[in-house]
Design a protein around this motif. Sequence first.
Motif, PDB file in Angstrom:
ATOM      1  N   HIS A  38       0.269  37.597  35.341  1.00 46.21           N
ATOM      2  CA  HIS A  38      -1.179  37.444  36.439  1.00 46.21           C
ATOM      3  C   HIS A  38      -1.359  38.395  36.197  1.00 46.21           C
ATOM      4  O   HIS A  38      -2.092  38.486  37.516  1.00 46.21           O
ATOM      5  CB  HIS A  38      -0.300  36.727  37.013  1.00 46.21           C
ATOM      6  N   ALA A  39      -1.118  40.121  35.449  1.00 47.36           N
ATOM      7  CA  ALA A  39      -1.741  41.320  35.670  1.00 47.36           C
ATOM      8  C   ALA A  39      -3.563  41.366  35.773  1.00 47.36           C
ATOM      9  O   ALA A  39      -4.025  40.122  34.555  1.00 47.36           O
ATOM     10  CB  ALA A  39      -1.233  42.244  34.922  1.00 47.36           C
ATOM     11  N   THR A  40      -3.842  41.191  36.552  1.00 48.11           N
ATOM     12  CA  THR A  40      -5.728  41.571  36.471  1.00 48.11           C
ATOM     13  C   THR A  40      -5.904  42.660  35.702  1.00 48.11           C
ATOM     14  O   THR A  40      -7.528  43.284  35.065  1.00 48.11           O
ATOM     15  CB  THR A  40      -6.048  41.137  37.940  1.00 48.11           C
ATOM     16  N   ARG A  41      -5.444  43.591  35.775  1.00 49.56           N
ATOM     17  CA  ARG A  41      -5.562  44.975  35.217  1.00 49.56           C
ATOM     18  C   ARG A  41      -4.493  45.822  34.585  1.00 49.56           C
ATOM     19  O   ARG A  41      -3.184  45.597  34.956  1.00 49.56           O
ATOM     20  CB  ARG A  41      -6.322  46.258  35.801  1.00 49.56           C
ATOM     21  N   SER A  42      -4.573  46.570  33.008  1.00 45.08           N
ATOM     22  CA  SER A  42      -3.144  46.816  32.785  1.00 45.08           C
ATOM     23  C   SER A  42      -3.530  48.738  32.847  1.00 45.08           C
ATOM     24  O   SER A  42      -4.680  49.026  32.249  1.00 45.08           O
ATOM     25  CB  SER A  42      -3.044  46.490  32.040  1.00 45.08           C
ATOM     26  N   GLU A  43      -2.363  49.468  32.731  1.00 49.44           N
ATOM     27  CA  GLU A  43      -2.535  51.044  33.041  1.00 49.44           C
ATOM     28  C   GLU A  43      -1.435  51.584  32.442  1.00 49.44           C
ATOM     29  O   GLU A  43      -0.637  50.582  33.104  1.00 49.44           O
ATOM     30  CB  GLU A  43      -2.932  51.216  34.250  1.00 49.44           C
ATOM     31  N   ARG A  44      -1.153  51.764  31.372  1.00 43.41           N
ATOM     32  CA  ARG A  44      -0.695  52.351  30.638  1.00 43.41           C
ATOM     33  C   ARG A  44      -0.727  53.998  29.793  1.00 43.41           C
ATOM     34  O   ARG A  44      -1.560  55.128  29.462  1.00 43.41           O
ATOM     35  CB  ARG A  44       0.039  52.029  29.138  1.00 43.41           C
ATOM     36  N   PHE A  45       0.875  54.599  30.063  1.00 39.30           N
ATOM     37  CA  PHE A  45       0.220  56.019  29.668  1.00 39.30           C
ATOM     38  C   PHE A  45       2.265  56.066  28.247  1.00 39.30           C
ATOM     39  O   PHE A  45       3.165  55.982  29.406  1.00 39.30           O
ATOM     40  CB  PHE A  45       0.521  56.948  30.169  1.00 39.30           C
ATOM     41  N   VAL A  46       1.914  56.503  27.117  1.00 35.36           N
ATOM     42  CA  VAL A  46       2.990  56.490  26.509  1.00 35.36           C
ATOM     43  C   VAL A  46       3.217  58.106  25.199  1.00 35.36           C
ATOM     44  O   VAL A  46       1.941  58.057  25.238  1.00 35.36           O
ATOM     45  CB  VAL A  46       2.960  55.625  25.127  1.00 35.36           C
ATOM     46  N   ARG A  47       3.473  58.627  25.995  1.00 34.30           N
ATOM     47  CA  ARG A  47       4.062  59.864  25.278  1.00 34.30           C
ATOM     48  C   ARG A  47       4.673  59.520  23.886  1.00 34.30           C
ATOM     49  O   ARG A  47       6.446  59.756  23.935  1.00 34.30           O
ATOM     50  CB  ARG A  47       4.895  61.299  26.078  1.00 34.30           C
ATOM     51  N   LEU A  48       3.964  60.612  22.909  1.00 31.76           N
ATOM     52  CA  LEU A  48       4.676  60.190  21.473  1.00 31.76           C
ATOM     53  C   LEU A  48       4.491  61.787  20.789  1.00 31.76           C
ATOM     54  O   LEU A  48       4.397  62.370  22.012  1.00 31.76           O
ATOM     55  CB  LEU A  48       3.823  59.546  20.091  1.00 31.76           C
ATOM     56  N   ALA A  49       5.814  62.238  20.101  1.00 36.12           N
ATOM     57  CA  ALA A  49       5.223  63.820  19.859  1.00 36.12           C
ATOM     58  C   ALA A  49       4.472  64.326  19.493  1.00 36.12           C
ATOM     59  O   ALA A  49       3.234  63.867  18.588  1.00 36.12           O
ATOM     60  CB  ALA A  49       6.251  64.057  18.024  1.00 36.12           C
ATOM     61  N   ARG A  50       3.918  64.672  20.118  1.00 37.09           N
ATOM     62  CA  ARG A  50       2.751  66.023  20.205  1.00 37.09           C
ATOM     63  C   ARG A  50       1.558  65.388  20.617  1.00 37.09           C
ATOM     64  O   ARG A  50       0.377  66.324  20.580  1.00 37.09           O
ATOM     65  CB  ARG A  50       2.333  66.698  18.662  1.00 37.09           C
ATOM     66  N   VAL A  51       1.815  63.893  21.089  1.00 32.26           N
ATOM     67  CA  VAL A  51       0.342  64.056  21.713  1.00 32.26           C
ATOM     68  C   VAL A  51       0.905  62.813  22.719  1.00 32.26           C
ATOM     69  O   VAL A  51       2.026  62.427  22.189  1.00 32.26           O
ATOM     70  CB  VAL A  51      -0.424  62.429  20.874  1.00 32.26           C
ATOM     71  N   GLY A  52       0.116  61.966  23.319  1.00 31.72           N
ATOM     72  CA  GLY A  52      -0.199  61.162  24.922  1.00 31.72           C
ATOM     73  C   GLY A  52      -0.673  60.453  24.185  1.00 31.72           C
ATOM     74  O   GLY A  52      -2.723  60.320  24.078  1.00 31.72           O
ATOM     75  N   ALA A  53      -0.944  58.735  25.061  1.00 29.58           N
ATOM     76  CA  ALA A  53      -1.441  57.870  24.356  1.00 29.58           C
ATOM     77  C   ALA A  53      -1.689  56.703  26.096  1.00 29.58           C
ATOM     78  O   ALA A  53      -0.760  56.597  25.789  1.00 29.58           O
ATOM     79  CB  ALA A  53      -0.531  56.325  23.170  1.00 29.58           C
ATOM     80  N   GLY A  54      -3.312  56.748  26.400  1.00 29.16           N
ATOM     81  CA  GLY A  54      -2.942  55.601  27.500  1.00 29.16           C
ATOM     82  C   GLY A  54      -4.064  54.649  27.574  1.00 29.16           C
ATOM     83  O   GLY A  54      -4.980  55.221  26.758  1.00 29.16           O
ATOM     84  N   GLY A  55      -4.325  53.609  28.784  1.00 31.80           N
ATOM     85  CA  GLY A  55      -5.598  53.498  27.976  1.00 31.80           C
ATOM     86  C   GLY A  55      -5.297  52.412  29.573  1.00 31.80           C
ATOM     87  O   GLY A  55      -4.534  52.122  31.153  1.00 31.80           O
ATOM     88  N   LEU A  56      -6.499  51.984  29.406  1.00 32.78           N
ATOM     89  CA  LEU A  56      -7.172  50.302  30.630  1.00 32.78           C
ATOM     90  C   LEU A  56      -7.807  49.309  30.484  1.00 32.78           C
ATOM     91  O   LEU A  56      -8.654  49.721  29.797  1.00 32.78           O
ATOM     92  CB  LEU A  56      -8.316  51.663  31.846  1.00 32.78           C
ATOM     93  N   ASN A  57      -7.010  48.525  30.666  1.00 35.38           N
ATOM     94  CA  ASN A  57      -7.351  47.083  30.450  1.00 35.38           C
ATOM     95  C   ASN A  57      -8.127  46.691  31.854  1.00 35.38           C
ATOM     96  O   ASN A  57      -7.163  46.023  32.203  1.00 35.38           O
ATOM     97  CB  ASN A  57      -6.684  46.749  29.286  1.00 35.38           C
ATOM     98  N   ILE A  58      -9.159  45.817  31.357  1.00 36.29           N
ATOM     99  CA  ILE A  58      -9.613  44.821  33.253  1.00 36.29           C
ATOM    100  C   ILE A  58     -10.077  44.288  32.661  1.00 36.29           C
ATOM    101  O   ILE A  58     -11.454  43.976  31.444  1.00 36.29           O
ATOM    102  CB  ILE A  58     -10.149  45.652  33.380  1.00 36.29           C
ATOM    103  N   PRO A  59      -9.452  42.660  32.243  1.00 34.30           N
ATOM    104  CA  PRO A  59     -10.563  41.213  32.119  1.00 34.30           C
ATOM    105  C   PRO A  59     -11.673  40.337  32.657  1.00 34.30           C
ATOM    106  O   PRO A  59     -11.465  41.205  34.171  1.00 34.30           O
ATOM    107  CB  PRO A  59      -9.173  40.374  32.378  1.00 34.30           C
ATOM    108  N   TYR A  60     -12.537  40.164  32.332  1.00 30.43           N
ATOM    109  CA  TYR A  60     -13.761  39.689  32.950  1.00 30.43           C
ATOM    110  C   TYR A  60     -13.838  38.732  34.344  1.00 30.43           C
ATOM    111  O   TYR A  60     -12.740  37.839  33.669  1.00 30.43           O
ATOM    112  CB  TYR A  60     -14.097  39.097  31.712  1.00 30.43           C
ATOM    113  N   GLY A  61     -14.163  39.272  35.099  1.00 33.91           N
ATOM    114  CA  GLY A  61     -13.900  38.532  36.619  1.00 33.91           C
ATOM    115  C   GLY A  61     -12.653  38.237  37.205  1.00 33.91           C
ATOM    116  O   GLY A  61     -12.186  36.725  37.650  1.00 33.91           O
ATOM    117  N   GLY A  62     -11.777  39.572  36.384  1.00 37.41           N
ATOM    118  CA  GLY A  62     -10.297  38.610  36.912  1.00 37.41           C
ATOM    119  C   GLY A  62      -9.806  37.976  36.475  1.00 37.41           C
ATOM    120  O   GLY A  62      -8.685  37.616  37.394  1.00 37.41           O
ATOM    121  N   ALA A  63      -9.623  37.457  35.348  1.00 38.77           N
ATOM    122  CA  ALA A  63      -9.497  36.336  34.294  1.00 38.77           C
ATOM    123  C   ALA A  63      -7.719  36.837  34.284  1.00 38.77           C
ATOM    124  O   ALA A  63      -7.423  37.632  34.022  1.00 38.77           O
ATOM    125  CB  ALA A  63     -10.105  36.039  33.537  1.00 38.77           C
TER     126      ALA A  63
END
Length: 251
Positions: A38-63
């Motif tokens: 039931h999350a309405t938005r998601s934020e993540r950070f993942v650290r790999l060797a020598r690089v980091g990846a992160g993101g934010l995902n917001i569904p339309y209208g709180g779906a």
Amino acid sequence: LPGRTAPPGAAVPAGGLRCGRAPGAGGSGHGHGPAERHATRSERFVRLARVGAGGLNIPYGGAEYSGDAWTCVRAGDTVTLMLADGLGHGPEAARASSAAVTALHACADLAPADVLRRLHDALKGTRGAAVSLARLDLAAGRLRFAGIGNVGARLRTGGTWRHLLARPGIVGVHRPTTLREEEADWTGDPLLILHTDGLPSRWAPPPGAGLPAADPAVTAAVTIRDASSPARPVRDDTAVAVLTPTPPELP
């Protein structure tokens, strides 16, 4: 969150992703599973060797579901960041982007253009998706990019922003005959931002985005915040995925 992945064809709740080694890349897959149902938005950070990846995902209208999905995969000395935007929004769009995430984890050792061809077959029977992905060779310090559809990509190297171009089409619907890859050096305080069309088409990176010590998930959040405008209400799912070097002072 528990380490779990969605079954092929399943709709991924908002922000669904999985990061880690690709199957057959020397070690078992591991990492974060999809966000809570039931999350309405998601934020993540993942650290790999020598690089980091992160993101934010917001569904339309709180779906409940977002039709966007991003993931990062390590395969040997390469890291691939992908962002998929299922056609439309809601569960059917999420099924398409989920299929792209699942398929990437089975072929992350391939070049971006070859991955897109595999994804086309994997997304048949779904609505299809716009997909952009970049593969970073850590040993060579080179980035290769390819995309189909309107998932935007901006690369910063040496203080200069470059727009990486995707070809028109829909993965899973229009089979590509030729696919162009772009290459660039991963040097000069590099930063890669992938974004779906929930951001305005004329969006430009905000000043100071992705400072060396910045968490890439924070950079994603700042990107969405600075691109938003009350005069331009969001009419679709919105997702941003970011790849940065891991600051040496962090463990």
